[in-house]
Design a protein around this motif. Structure first.
Motif, PDB file in Angstrom:
ATOM      1  N   ILE A 241       0.768  -1.326   0.185  1.00  0.00           N
ATOM      2  CA  ILE A 241      -0.037   0.044  -0.191  1.00  0.00           C
ATOM      3  C   ILE A 241       0.951   0.983  -0.158  1.00  0.00           C
ATOM      4  O   ILE A 241       1.785   1.268   1.368  1.00  0.00           O
ATOM      5  N   ASN A 242       0.889   2.279  -0.718  1.00  0.00           N
ATOM      6  CA  ASN A 242       1.167   3.188  -1.149  1.00  0.00           C
ATOM      7  C   ASN A 242       0.235   4.351  -0.958  1.00  0.00           C
ATOM      8  O   ASN A 242      -0.737   4.287  -1.537  1.00  0.00           O
ATOM      9  N   ALA A 243       0.351   5.571  -0.703  1.00  0.00           N
ATOM     10  CA  ALA A 243       0.138   7.056  -0.261  1.00  0.00           C
ATOM     11  C   ALA A 243       0.961   8.278  -1.059  1.00  0.00           C
ATOM     12  O   ALA A 243       2.303   8.036  -0.403  1.00  0.00           O
ATOM     13  N   TYR A 244       0.167   9.140  -1.999  1.00  0.00           N
ATOM     14  CA  TYR A 244       0.425   9.886  -2.023  1.00  0.00           C
ATOM     15  C   TYR A 244      -0.472  11.402  -1.874  1.00  0.00           C
ATOM     16  O   TYR A 244      -1.181  11.660  -2.343  1.00  0.00           O
ATOM     17  N   SER A 245       0.245  12.722  -1.236  1.00  0.00           N
ATOM     18  CA  SER A 245      -0.285  13.504  -0.879  1.00  0.00           C
ATOM     19  C   SER A 245      -0.926  13.404  -2.278  1.00  0.00           C
ATOM     20  O   SER A 245      -0.327  14.107  -3.776  1.00  0.00           O
ATOM     21  N   LYS A 246      -2.118  14.838  -2.318  1.00  0.00           N
ATOM     22  CA  LYS A 246      -2.489  14.926  -3.652  1.00  0.00           C
ATOM     23  C   LYS A 246      -2.152  16.603  -4.017  1.00  0.00           C
ATOM     24  O   LYS A 246      -2.641  16.998  -5.101  1.00  0.00           O
ATOM     25  N   ASP A 247      -1.237  16.799  -3.235  1.00  0.00           N
ATOM     26  CA  ASP A 247      -0.967  18.372  -3.317  1.00  0.00           C
ATOM     27  C   ASP A 247       0.651  17.871  -4.030  1.00  0.00           C
ATOM     28  O   ASP A 247       1.523  19.374  -3.172  1.00  0.00           O
ATOM     29  N   LEU A 248       1.075  16.918  -4.066  1.00  0.00           N
ATOM     30  CA  LEU A 248       2.877  16.756  -4.069  1.00  0.00           C
ATOM     31  C   LEU A 248       3.337  17.516  -5.669  1.00  0.00           C
ATOM     32  O   LEU A 248       4.256  17.749  -6.045  1.00  0.00           O
ATOM     33  N   GLY A 249       1.870  18.099  -6.567  1.00  0.00           N
ATOM     34  CA  GLY A 249       3.128  19.160  -7.871  1.00  0.00           C
ATOM     35  C   GLY A 249       3.126  18.376  -8.665  1.00  0.00           C
ATOM     36  O   GLY A 249       3.088  17.166  -8.917  1.00  0.00           O
ATOM     37  N   ASP A 250       4.281  18.780  -9.064  1.00  0.00           N
ATOM     38  CA  ASP A 250       5.136  18.490 -10.085  1.00  0.00           C
ATOM     39  C   ASP A 250       6.319  17.463  -9.439  1.00  0.00           C
ATOM     40  O   ASP A 250       7.089  16.983 -10.606  1.00  0.00           O
ATOM     41  N   ARG A 251       6.175  16.901  -8.073  1.00  0.00           N
ATOM     42  CA  ARG A 251       7.226  15.739  -7.536  1.00  0.00           C
ATOM     43  C   ARG A 251       6.315  15.003  -7.495  1.00  0.00           C
ATOM     44  O   ARG A 251       7.233  13.605  -7.302  1.00  0.00           O
ATOM     45  N   ALA A 252       5.047  14.442  -7.984  1.00  0.00           N
ATOM     46  CA  ALA A 252       3.811  13.274  -8.061  1.00  0.00           C
ATOM     47  C   ALA A 252       4.604  12.852  -8.485  1.00  0.00           C
ATOM     48  O   ALA A 252       5.067  11.063  -8.315  1.00  0.00           O
ATOM     49  N   GLY A 253       5.281  12.687 -10.292  1.00  0.00           N
ATOM     50  CA  GLY A 253       5.058  11.835 -10.758  1.00  0.00           C
ATOM     51  C   GLY A 253       6.862  11.100 -10.079  1.00  0.00           C
ATOM     52  O   GLY A 253       6.986  10.038 -10.230  1.00  0.00           O
ATOM     53  N   ALA A 254       7.911  11.531 -10.374  1.00  0.00           N
ATOM     54  CA  ALA A 254       9.169  11.241  -9.485  1.00  0.00           C
ATOM     55  C   ALA A 254       9.101  10.372  -8.049  1.00  0.00           C
ATOM     56  O   ALA A 254       9.644   9.073  -8.300  1.00  0.00           O
ATOM     57  N   ALA A 255       8.149  10.832  -7.752  1.00  0.00           N
ATOM     58  CA  ALA A 255       7.383  10.130  -5.691  1.00  0.00           C
ATOM     59  C   ALA A 255       6.759   8.162  -6.743  1.00  0.00           C
ATOM     60  O   ALA A 255       7.781   7.907  -6.378  1.00  0.00           O
ATOM     61  N   ARG A 256       6.413   8.671  -8.130  1.00  0.00           N
ATOM     62  CA  ARG A 256       5.496   7.539  -7.700  1.00  0.00           C
ATOM     63  C   ARG A 256       6.665   6.523  -8.552  1.00  0.00           C
ATOM     64  O   ARG A 256       6.741   5.181  -7.719  1.00  0.00           O
ATOM     65  N   ALA A 257       7.377   7.251  -8.916  1.00  0.00           N
ATOM     66  CA  ALA A 257       8.354   6.257 -10.710  1.00  0.00           C
ATOM     67  C   ALA A 257       8.928   5.644  -9.782  1.00  0.00           C
ATOM     68  O   ALA A 257       9.995   4.918 -10.362  1.00  0.00           O
TER      69      ALA A 257
END
Length: 499
Positions: A241-257
């Motif tokens: 289970i992974n969780a990502y804030s909906k407010d990560l902005g342009d860092r969201a993709g790198a975090a998920r990758a």
């Protein structure tokens, strides 16, 4: 039994004392610290916790946390009083069903006096009802609570528990956990282990998580916010289970990758360290402003800043390595921090090798050659760095360098047998640097005291001849910077705290 002469005026008092059973008279308060030389006031004496049951309600808009902690423990001495480490405002305490008196002392101590003294070996149930605003509380001039635009997070080392639940806050006292937190609909709550259930009622949703393997208090995590959640299963069958804030902005993709490779990395690691020690995997990235990451058990915490320059699996490798080195096998004292950080760093070197971006030997050569003898880096002793240097870069880089020197001294067969055997031998327990030294000698059949002293305890750079003897930086040409170095160096502050 001590004898003493009493004055006549004390006879009345003496007659009252005679009415107290001898067993009760022998009871004494538990120590306000567990005995750690770096942090004397952390943890407590007199009891051992087996389980925490936390049933809480959190309102992100006001940062108010309220609820009940039930602590199951057993006394380890005859107790008249005992402490829990805690900062929020307490309304009531019960011990084995009876109301207990309580008071606060020091920076973070909750002193509890049960209605009746407790004999050694007694099973106790401690119920603490409390409420408060964690972000408003400080100890020693700092707060470990991380306020976010949409909630709050507890993820800190060596302390974080005080801000959200009462505990015996030291890695020596591990326990299992049930953590159930109610948050407003639209907000999620993430913690360690497996998600047991969710239920919604009257605009609130309750999330119930369970950690069924022993867990140190600083590894328990609280994360309330608005998250995008992904689920999956590793190839070896561990649920993720992974969780990502909906407010990560342009860092969201790198975090998920990066974090979506958690299952792959954990399976790769098990080849070196043995079977993954838990029944859950994952990670979470709340919208915090800190720069560090933390190995919160089964579900590491990552800061958005870890991915500011793009994807970085090196930080994921580091935190997942801790699931074996630091989480399953935890320090006896905080001075044993090399057991955590040196090995998590070395895992990054092995990952670099796996990715074809520089071998562990090439990285070791570069680390040794890139710092001059007068660099303060060499004055830090990874084997006992002191509390002010607990997370110094030398504990990581020089700590991993010591492992490469060990590998070269005893050979790959013995070295990798140690890496796999150690997490099995001390699984879900605690161990020290001295324990590791003894274990390495036992497995390798070689005397290693001089090697460990040179690389872990001497406050100076090992001489060139000594390094060459350990097959470190043997060549006459300065080693090139490995391709992986930039990504590894980007994780240098993973455990640096703003306080």
């Amino acid at each position: 039994m001590h004898r003493r002469i009493m004055a006549p005026g004390a006879l009345a008092a003496a007659s009252l004392m005679l009415a107290i059973p001898a067993s009760a008279a022998s009871h004494s308060p538990g120590a306000p610290g567990i005995g750690d030389p770096y942090y004397p006031a952390y943890g407590n004496g007199g009891y051992d916790v087996s389980h925490y049951d936390l049933r809480l309600r959190y309102q992100p808009a006001t940062d108010e946390l309220a609820g009940t902690a039930t602590v199951l423990a057993k006394t380890t001495q005859d107790l008249s009083r005992f402490n829990l480490d805690f900062l929020l405002d307490v309304q009531e305490v019960r011990v084995n069903g009876a109301k207990a008196s309580f008071a606060t002392s020091g920076e973070h101590e909750l002193e509890i006096t049960p209605k009746k003294p407790l004999a050694k070996g007694t099973a106790i149930t401690v119920v603490v009802r409390y409420r408060g605003v964690p972000s408003s509380k400080e100890a020693y001039g700092f707060t470990a609570w991380l306020r976010t635009p949409d909630g709050g997070v507890a993820a800190g080392e060596p302390e974080a528990a005080w801000w959200w639940f009462p505990s015996n806050d030291h890695p020596l006292d591990k326990a299992t956990y049930d953590v159930s937190v109610q948050v407003p609909d639209g907000t999620q709550f993430v913690s360690n282990g497996t998600l047991q259930s969710t239920s919604s009622r009257a605009g609130w949703t309750r999330y119930s998580w369970r950690s069924n393997k022993p867990q140190a208090t600083y590894l328990a995590t609280f994360a309330a916010g608005r998250f995008d959640v992904t689920t999956g299963t590793s190839e070896s069958g561990i649920p993720i289970i992974n969780a990502y804030s909906k407010d990560l902005g342009d860092r969201a993709g790198a975090a998920r990758a990066s974090i979506e490779r958690t299952g792959e990395i954990a399976d790769w690691m098990s080849e070196y360290f043995g079977p993954y020690p838990y029944d859950a995997l994952g990670g979470y990235v709340p919208n915090t402003t800190t720069g560090y990451a933390l190995e919160t058990q089964t579900r590491p915490y990552y800061s958005p800043r870890n991915f500011a320059n793009g994807s970085n699996t090196a930080v994921v490798v580091h935190e997942l390595a801790h699931q074996w080195w630091g989480d399953s096998v935890s320090v006896k004292d905080w001075k044993d921090i090399w057991i955590n950080e040196g090995f998590a760093r070395y895992a990054q070197w092995l990952w670099s090798e796996h990715e074809g971006e520089g071998t562990a030997q090439e990285i070791a050569d570069y680390v040794y050659a890139s710092r001059s003898a007068d660099d303060a880096f060499w004055t830090v002793r990874p084997g006992d760095p002191g509390p002010e240097n607990q997370f110094h870069i030398a504990v990581y880089d020089r700590g991993a360098l010591a492992l490469q020197a060990l590998r070269n001294e005893i050979g790959d067969e013995a070295f990798f047998a140690i890496l796999k055997g150690w997490p099995q031998k001390f699984a879900h327990g605690n161990a020290s640097v001295a324990d590791f030294e003894r274990y390495a000698e036992e497995v390798s059949g070689k005397p290693l005291a001089a090697l460990f002293d040179t690389w872990l305890f001497q406050p100076s750079k090992p001489a060139a001849g000594t390094a060459r003897a350990a097959s470190i930086a043997k060549g006459s040409v300065a080693p090139a910077r490995p391709k992986s170095w930039q990504k590894i160096a980007a994780t240098n502050g993973v455990h640096e705290h703003e306080h």
